[in-house]
Design an enzyme around this catalytic site. Structure first.
Site, PDB file in Angstrom:
ATOM      1  CB  ALA A 146      -0.918   0.016   1.221  1.00 44.66           C
ATOM      2  CB  VAL A 157       7.311  -1.075   5.540  1.00 47.25           C
ATOM      3  CG1 VAL A 157       8.299  -2.057   4.919  1.00 47.25           C
ATOM      4  CG2 VAL A 157       7.394  -1.134   7.060  1.00 47.25           C
ATOM      5  CB  CYS A 158       4.816   0.677   1.039  1.00 46.29           C
ATOM      6  SG  CYS A 158       4.003  -0.899   1.373  1.00 46.29           S
ATOM      7  CB  THR A 159       7.043   5.443   2.289  1.00 43.70           C
ATOM      8  OG1 THR A 159       5.635   5.631   2.134  1.00 43.70           O
ATOM      9  CG2 THR A 159       7.773   6.737   1.971  1.00 43.70           C
ATOM     10  CG  MET A 179       7.589   2.072  -3.495  1.00 36.31           C
ATOM     11  SD  MET A 179       7.911   1.001  -4.925  1.00 36.31           S
ATOM     12  CE  MET A 179       8.412  -0.524  -4.100  1.00 36.31           C
TER      13      MET A 179
END
Length: 164
Positions: free
Chosen positions: A40, A45-47, A50
């Site tokens: 998401a 963590v995704c930020t 990426m």
């Protein structure tokens, strides 16, 4: 739901770019391809993941590879996420969950099952023909991929293509 394994051809799914264009995965073949599936946009963590790919992008490009981020977020959210984080590579929406199902990485347990159908955190490296050369899938969305391992696989692909 079958899992895509090393040596398998990547499923030729259709995704949506942040500018709302259909993108067939096979249209990206022709060079090594790093597919980074993330659960998401805008989550910590995704930020971080990426942004790590963003910060390493020049190393991947120097090896002739392309990096693509994929999540089930809609294209509008992915565009805002890319703009906010200065992401300089393609993000694709799998809003219809075609890719997460085809790759066998749909997560039914995110937030204790409250968010069904997101992607597990996963990285696939494809060769120029679209064959899976590396597969990493985490059952824990808090775990980031081994970026060095991903880069080593891309380096090996570059060595293989130049030596023969």
């Amino acid at each position: 739901m079958a899992e895509v394994r090393v040596g398998d051809p990547a499923p030729d799914v259709t995704l949506v770019s942040w500018d709302r264009q259909a993108v067939r995965l096979s249209s990206l073949f022709g060079q090594p391809l790093v597919l980074a599936f993330f659960p998401a946009a805008f989550t910590p963590v995704c930020t971080r993941e990426m942004c790590t790919f963003r910060d390493r992008l020049s190393a991947f490009e120097a090896l002739g590879a392309r990096v693509v981020g994929i999540s089930v977020d809609g294209p509008f959210a992915l565009k805002a996420f890319a703009e906010q984080q200065g992401l300089n590579f393609l993000l694709l929406s799998d809003f219809n969950r075609e890719a997460v199902r085809a790759f066998g990485i749909e997560d039914h347990g995110l937030l204790g099952g409250l968010l069904r159908g997101a992607s597990k955190r996963a990285v696939f490296v494809l060769d120029a023909r679209g064959v899976v050369m590396y597969r990493w899938v985490s059952e824990d969305p808090r775990v980031e991929p081994d970026y060095e391992a991903v880069q080593r696989v891309v380096e090996e692909l570059g060595t293989r293509s130049t030596s023969g």
